[in-house]
Design an enzyme around this catalytic site. Sequence first.
Site, PDB file in Angstrom:
ATOM      1  N   HIS A   1       0.802  -1.226   0.000  1.00  0.00           N
ATOM      2  CA  HIS A   1       0.000   0.000   0.000  1.00  0.00           C
ATOM      3  C   HIS A   1       0.833   1.273   0.000  1.00  0.00           C
ATOM      4  O   HIS A   1       0.299   2.367  -0.045  1.00  0.00           O
ATOM      5  CB  HIS A   1      -0.932   0.028   1.220  1.00  0.00           C
ATOM      6  CG  HIS A   1      -0.203   0.271   2.509  1.00  0.00           C
ATOM      7  ND1 HIS A   1       0.453  -0.723   3.171  1.00  0.00           N
ATOM      8  CD2 HIS A   1       0.005   1.392   3.231  1.00  0.00           C
ATOM      9  CE1 HIS A   1       1.026  -0.231   4.266  1.00  0.00           C
ATOM     10  NE2 HIS A   1       0.775   1.057   4.319  1.00  0.00           N
TER      11      HIS A   1
HETATM   12  C1  UD1 Z   1      -1.159   5.704   6.638  1.00  0.00           C
HETATM   13  C2  UD1 Z   1       0.278   5.991   7.098  1.00  0.00           C
HETATM   14  C3  UD1 Z   1       1.178   4.804   6.747  1.00  0.00           C
HETATM   15  C4  UD1 Z   1       0.596   3.510   7.263  1.00  0.00           C
HETATM   16  C5  UD1 Z   1      -0.823   3.344   6.765  1.00  0.00           C
HETATM   17  C6  UD1 Z   1      -1.407   2.066   7.303  1.00  0.00           C
HETATM   18  C7  UD1 Z   1       0.920   8.368   6.941  1.00  0.00           C
HETATM   19  C8  UD1 Z   1       1.799   9.321   6.241  1.00  0.00           C
HETATM   20  N1  UD1 Z   1       0.842   7.151   6.407  1.00  0.00           N
HETATM   21  O1  UD1 Z   1      -1.127   5.636   5.233  1.00  0.00           O
HETATM   22  O2  UD1 Z   1       2.431   5.003   7.346  1.00  0.00           O
HETATM   23  O3  UD1 Z   1       1.387   2.432   6.810  1.00  0.00           O
HETATM   24  O4  UD1 Z   1      -1.590   4.474   7.215  1.00  0.00           O
HETATM   25  O5  UD1 Z   1      -2.683   1.827   6.927  1.00  0.00           O
HETATM   26  O6  UD1 Z   1       0.335   8.722   7.949  1.00  0.00           O
HETATM   27  N2  UD1 Z   1      -8.704   5.547   3.471  1.00  0.00           N
HETATM   28  C9  UD1 Z   1      -9.930   4.957   3.605  1.00  0.00           C
HETATM   29  N3  UD1 Z   1     -10.373   4.676   4.846  1.00  0.00           N
HETATM   30  C10 UD1 Z   1      -9.650   4.959   5.955  1.00  0.00           C
HETATM   31  C11 UD1 Z   1      -8.396   5.575   5.803  1.00  0.00           C
HETATM   32  C12 UD1 Z   1      -7.932   5.859   4.553  1.00  0.00           C
HETATM   33  O7  UD1 Z   1     -10.612   4.684   2.647  1.00  0.00           O
HETATM   34  O8  UD1 Z   1     -10.104   4.660   7.070  1.00  0.00           O
HETATM   35  C13 UD1 Z   1      -8.203   5.832   2.116  1.00  0.00           C
HETATM   36  C14 UD1 Z   1      -8.511   7.240   1.656  1.00  0.00           C
HETATM   37  O9  UD1 Z   1      -8.771   7.209   0.316  1.00  0.00           O
HETATM   38  C15 UD1 Z   1      -7.214   7.963   1.903  1.00  0.00           C
HETATM   39  C16 UD1 Z   1      -6.191   6.870   1.648  1.00  0.00           C
HETATM   40  O10 UD1 Z   1      -6.805   5.672   2.104  1.00  0.00           O
HETATM   41  O11 UD1 Z   1      -7.043   9.078   1.087  1.00  0.00           O
HETATM   42  C17 UD1 Z   1      -4.913   7.096   2.366  1.00  0.00           C
HETATM   43  O12 UD1 Z   1      -5.126   7.263   3.765  1.00  0.00           O
HETATM   44  P1  UD1 Z   1      -4.063   8.077   4.646  1.00  0.00           P
HETATM   45  O13 UD1 Z   1      -4.437   8.010   6.080  1.00  0.00           O
HETATM   46  O14 UD1 Z   1      -3.825   9.411   4.058  1.00  0.00           O
HETATM   47  O15 UD1 Z   1      -2.720   7.282   4.431  1.00  0.00           O
HETATM   48  P2  UD1 Z   1      -2.451   5.709   4.358  1.00  0.00           P
HETATM   49  O16 UD1 Z   1      -2.064   5.353   2.986  1.00  0.00           O
HETATM   50  O17 UD1 Z   1      -3.553   4.939   5.004  1.00  0.00           O
END
Ligand code: UD1
Length: 390
Positions: A221
């Site tokens: 991811h």
């Molecule tokens: C975050 C962490 C990463 C960790 C990962 C684990 C940062 C910089 N990154 O990345 O280190 O490995 O979490 O999961 O903080 N989304 C959903 N539902 C949710 C959360 C996110 O659909 O509950 C989707 C959204 O489209 C969002 C994308 O995932 O834009 C990314 O979420 P985000 O929290 O920005 O970063 P992660 O890639 O999850």
Amino acid sequence: MAGLLRQTGPLACIVGARPNYMKMAPLIRAFGARSDLPEVVLVHTGQHYDVAMNERLFADLELPPPDLNLEVGSGTHAVQTAEIMRRFEPVLDRLAPSCVIVVGDVNSTLACSLVATKKRTPVVHVEAGLRSFDREMPEEINRILTDQIADLLFTTEHSAADNLAREGIGVERVRFVGNVMIDSLLRHRQRAVPPADTLARAGVAADFLGGGPGYGVVTVHRPSNVDEPAALRESLSILRDVAARMPLIWPVHPRASANIACFGLSSLLEGARIALLPPQGYLEMLGLLANAHLVLTDSGGIQEETTALSVPCLTMRDNTERPITVEQGTNTLVGRNRARTVECVDEILRGGGKRGRTPELWDGRAALRIADELCRWLGLSALRHEKAHA
Ligand code: UD1
């Protein structure tokens, strides 16, 4: 920060995203068991909000529901970080905590540390000092900056102390205590859900695993592997090649599934022996990992969990901030190198692959050590406070 400690205030414990929960759960348990520590207030920033990314994990890990949820949701890094800061500041003012305790390297970790340090509230960072030396990773920036402003830093492996020393962080701020993530793993291992149950619940046909050499688990991811169409295409075609050798189970992170759809790459997965699952609970994931023949991942935490479980791990990155998993554990870096990945998979299938050994202090007692140290440190700081004001 000595002299500024508001000793009677609560311990403000911050979580925001999935990998924070398995680190915070043992801490909250250990803090709660000590009558000589202030009460805990658990603040969730809301960075992750899906039930699958969130509530199930809380239940599995026996984490109490958050006392407060800032509900920031998704956004660009700037928006997400700024929004957490904006919403955390009044909470900090109201709570007046003894210190703010952050874990790991997600945006919530840095955002809350920044707010606290500017309000002259001490910051405690658990899992400090890890460095990939790759500033393309957003987490690397979060790690470096959080460590610079943290007052007390707890480390999981010796390389971390070297990194911190190189960055000018005094040894008096640093304590080597072991790995809280492994505290969670050892506590819950007996309750792990059998892989067959997880597959059945996800509607995967009973004969998916066949009678073959077992299965591999995939988690991919990271932005570097999934945010660009070419990189994601490469990642998926490597998975296809591996799946031709053994069935793969992939609980897909929302970021990866959104990009597979958005870049029109779903066809690359068609016909491949890859079971695509929604994000799993902690106990399901533990069951899948513990019984896997190998794991292919770009996660940070899973590199450590596979080392603790003695399962060979191929990390789809060119670097790791957790070098002990390569030096002593079961981890091998394969990047997005197809030939190298396939060679490693074949070796594992021939009965090879690293078995490794458990790193020092990854013994299930890291949170207890942190509670001890924190107690001493809060007491010490209070003493300094009294002297400073005598
Ligand atoms: C975050 C962490 C990463 C960790 C990962 C684990 C940062 C910089 N990154 O990345 O280190 O490995 O979490 O999961 O903080 N989304 C959903 N539902 C949710 C959360 C996110 O659909 O509950 C989707 C959204 O489209 C969002 C994308 O995932 O834009 C990314 O979420 P985000 O929290 O920005 O970063 P992660 O890639 O999850």
